[in-house]
Motif scaffolding. Structure first.
Motif, PDB file in Angstrom:
ATOM      1  N   LEU A 271      37.615 103.422  83.083  1.00  0.00           N
ATOM      2  CA  LEU A 271      38.734 102.610  82.037  1.00  0.00           C
ATOM      3  C   LEU A 271      38.487 102.607  80.629  1.00  0.00           C
ATOM      4  CD1 LEU A 271      38.616  99.284  83.974  1.00  0.00           C
ATOM      5  CD2 LEU A 271      40.423 100.915  84.166  1.00  0.00           C
ATOM      6  N   HIS A 272      39.445 102.289  79.851  1.00  0.00           N
ATOM      7  CA  HIS A 272      39.135 102.409  78.433  1.00  0.00           C
ATOM      8  C   HIS A 272      39.372 100.853  78.113  1.00  0.00           C
ATOM      9  CE1 HIS A 272      39.721 106.522  77.453  1.00  0.00           C
ATOM     10  NE2 HIS A 272      40.882 106.648  77.848  1.00  0.00           N
ATOM     11  N   TYR A 273      38.348 100.351  77.127  1.00  0.00           N
ATOM     12  CA  TYR A 273      38.240  99.056  76.662  1.00  0.00           C
ATOM     13  C   TYR A 273      38.769  98.933  75.384  1.00  0.00           C
ATOM     14  CZ  TYR A 273      35.377  97.866  80.817  1.00  0.00           C
ATOM     15  OH  TYR A 273      34.784  97.911  81.883  1.00  0.00           O
TER      16      TYR A 273
ATOM     17  N   ASN B  83      34.789  90.626  91.439  1.00  0.00           N
ATOM     18  CA  ASN B  83      34.190  89.835  90.284  1.00  0.00           C
ATOM     19  C   ASN B  83      32.962  90.250  89.949  1.00  0.00           C
ATOM     20  OD1 ASN B  83      36.479  88.435  90.133  1.00  0.00           O
ATOM     21  ND2 ASN B  83      35.360  86.346  90.812  1.00  0.00           N
ATOM     22  N   HIS B  84      32.355  90.168  88.647  1.00  0.00           N
ATOM     23  CA  HIS B  84      31.413  90.683  88.047  1.00  0.00           C
ATOM     24  C   HIS B  84      30.783  89.308  87.690  1.00  0.00           C
ATOM     25  CE1 HIS B  84      28.240  93.119  85.880  1.00  0.00           C
ATOM     26  NE2 HIS B  84      28.616  92.583  84.915  1.00  0.00           N
ATOM     27  N   TYR B  85      29.455  88.893  87.682  1.00  0.00           N
ATOM     28  CA  TYR B  85      28.780  87.874  87.313  1.00  0.00           C
ATOM     29  C   TYR B  85      27.876  88.080  86.369  1.00  0.00           C
ATOM     30  CZ  TYR B  85      31.324  86.190  91.598  1.00  0.00           C
ATOM     31  OH  TYR B  85      32.498  85.841  92.286  1.00  0.00           O
TER      32      TYR B  85
ATOM     33  N   ILE C  12      29.532  86.226  79.381  1.00  0.00           N
ATOM     34  CA  ILE C  12      30.298  87.580  79.641  1.00  0.00           C
ATOM     35  C   ILE C  12      31.499  87.639  78.716  1.00  0.00           C
ATOM     36  CG2 ILE C  12      31.090  89.274  81.138  1.00  0.00           C
ATOM     37  CD1 ILE C  12      29.526  87.855  83.364  1.00  0.00           C
ATOM     38  N   PRO C  13      31.309  88.664  77.517  1.00  0.00           N
ATOM     39  CA  PRO C  13      32.543  88.883  76.925  1.00  0.00           C
ATOM     40  C   PRO C  13      33.748  89.749  78.023  1.00  0.00           C
ATOM     41  CG  PRO C  13      30.454  89.631  75.794  1.00  0.00           C
ATOM     42  CD  PRO C  13      30.176  89.322  77.038  1.00  0.00           C
ATOM     43  N   THR C  14      34.680  89.114  77.831  1.00  0.00           N
ATOM     44  CA  THR C  14      35.873  89.864  78.404  1.00  0.00           C
ATOM     45  C   THR C  14      36.929  90.764  77.369  1.00  0.00           C
ATOM     46  OG1 THR C  14      37.295  88.221  78.581  1.00  0.00           O
ATOM     47  CG2 THR C  14      35.787  88.377  80.290  1.00  0.00           C
TER      48      THR C  14
ATOM     49  N   ALA D  61      35.501  92.423  82.166  1.00  0.00           N
ATOM     50  CA  ALA D  61      33.908  92.606  81.486  1.00  0.00           C
ATOM     51  C   ALA D  61      33.534  93.987  81.831  1.00  0.00           C
ATOM     52  CB  ALA D  61      32.806  91.672  82.028  1.00  0.00           C
ATOM     53  N   HIS D  62      32.556  94.466  81.158  1.00  0.00           N
ATOM     54  CA  HIS D  62      32.267  95.770  81.411  1.00  0.00           C
ATOM     55  C   HIS D  62      31.321  95.805  82.586  1.00  0.00           C
ATOM     56  CE1 HIS D  62      33.026  98.312  77.661  1.00  0.00           C
ATOM     57  NE2 HIS D  62      32.953  97.171  76.928  1.00  0.00           N
TER      58      HIS D  62
END
Length: 274
Positions: free
Chosen positions: A104-106, A145-147, A216-218, A95-96
Motif C-alpha cells: 500500500l501507499h500511505y 486488525n493491528h493492535y 497507533i497513528p492511522t 495503521a502501518h
C-alpha cells in the motif's frame, strides 16, 4: 498580408481553445472511491457525517478539489485485504504494518491516533507490565486488525493465547460470556460498540483498562497500482494541512463529536423505551 493576419487569428483562436481546455481539465476535480467498514464512532453509514474519520477524509479531499465516493463493506478484513490485492482504490483509518507496507501507499499525514486498550469483565484483576505477562489469559482478536508491533510479534511466537474472530462484535460477546479474558480495541470504538450491541445489564459487566496497549497513528491508504495515486496522496496531505493550519480541523472534530454523542443518546433512549 491580410491572409497571413487571418491565419494568425485562426492559430491564436486554436491555441486559446486548447489552453482553455487544459485549464478546464486542471480545474476539474479528481475522483477517488474509498472503502470503509462499520467502526463507530469513526466510520459508519448510520452515523452523522459518516463518522469522525469519514468526515475528516471528505473535508481534506474537498479542500484539495477531489471528489470522494465511499463504499461500505461488511467487515474490516474485507476492506484491507481488498485494497491490498487491488480490488478497491483505498481506505482510511489504517495503521502501518509490515504486510500492508509492502502493498500500500500511505498518506504522510496521520488522520487520527487510535488509543488501543484491553476490555475485560468488570471485577477481574489482570495487571501487566509488558504484554508477555499475559501468556496465561485467553485474548480475543479480530481478523485484519493491528493492535501493536509487540502484540503481533508475541502472537506470531505463540507467546499469547489469541482467539481470532470475524468481528469486534463477536469478540465483545465472547468476552461477556467468559470465553475470552481480554479483548483489545480502540477505546472510543469499544465504548460505542458496548452501547450499541449490549443490553444495559450486560454493559455494566464490561469495562476497560486505563493503561493503553499502544497509541497507533492511522492513515489514508491506496493500492500501489492506482492511477494518480501519488497526486491523490499529495492533494490529501495538502488538504489535511490546510484544515489543520486554519483551525477547521479542530472545529470539525468538535462539531462531529457533539453530533455523534447526540445520536448515541437518542438511539439509547429509543432502545430503553417500553
Amino acid at each position: 498580408m491580410r491572409m497571413l493576419f487571418g491565419r494568425l487569428l485562426v492559430l491564436f483562436a486554436a491555441l486559446t481553445a486548447v489552453a482553455a481546455l487544459h485549464a478546464a481539465e486542471s480545474d476539474a476535480p479528481l475522483k477517488i472511491k474509498l472503502t470503509a467498514h462499520e467502526y463507530p464512532p469513526f466510520m459508519s453509514e448510520k452515523l452523522p457525517y459518516g463518522g469522525l474519520l469519514t468526515r475528516i477524509v471528505r473535508e481534506a479531499f474537498k479542500a484539495a478539489n477531489v471528489e470522494v465516493e465511499i463504499e461500505s463493506l461488511s467487515s474490516n478484513n474485507r476492506v484491507i485485504t481488498g485494497v491490498m490485492v487491488g480490488l478497491y482504490d483505498g481506505a482510511y483509518g489504517w495503521a502501518h504494518s509490515p504486510e500492508r507496507d509492502r502493498k500500500l501507499h500511505y498518506s504522510k499525514s496521520s488522520i487520527f491516533t487510535f488509543r488501543m486498550v484491553f476490555f475485560q469483565r468488570r471485577g477481574m484483576e489482570i495487571p501487566w507490565e509488558s504484554l508477555s505477562d499475559l501468556g496465561r489469559y485467553q485474548i480475543g482478536a479480530t481478523l485484519g486488525n493491528h493492535y501493536s508491533e509487540e502484540f503481533s510479534l508475541l502472537h506470531a511466537q505463540r507467546k499469547l493465547k489469541v482467539q481470532e474472530a470475524s468481528s469486534d462484535r463477536n469478540n465483545m460477546r465472547k468476552l461477556l460470556l467468559g470465553r475470552i479474558d481480554l479483548f483489545p480495541m480502540e477505546e472510543e470504538a469499544g465504548q460505542m460498540l458496548i452501547l450499541q450491541s449490549l443490553k444495559p445489564a450486560e454493559q455494566a459487566n464490561i469495562t476497560f483498562q486505563a493503561k493503553p496497549i499502544a497509541l497507533i497513528p492511522t492513515y489514508l491508504v491506496l493500492r500501489r497500482d492506482l492511477p494518480n495515486a501519488a497526486e491523490l496522496l499529495e492533494r490529501f496531505d495538502q488538504g489535511y494541512k490546510q484544515l489543520s493550519d486554519s483551525g477547521q480541523l479542530a472545529r470539525i472534530l468538535g462539531e462531529t463529536r457533539k453530533a455523534l454523542v447526540a445520536a448515541a443518546q437518542h438511539s439509547q433512549n429509543k432502545r430503553n423505551q417500553p
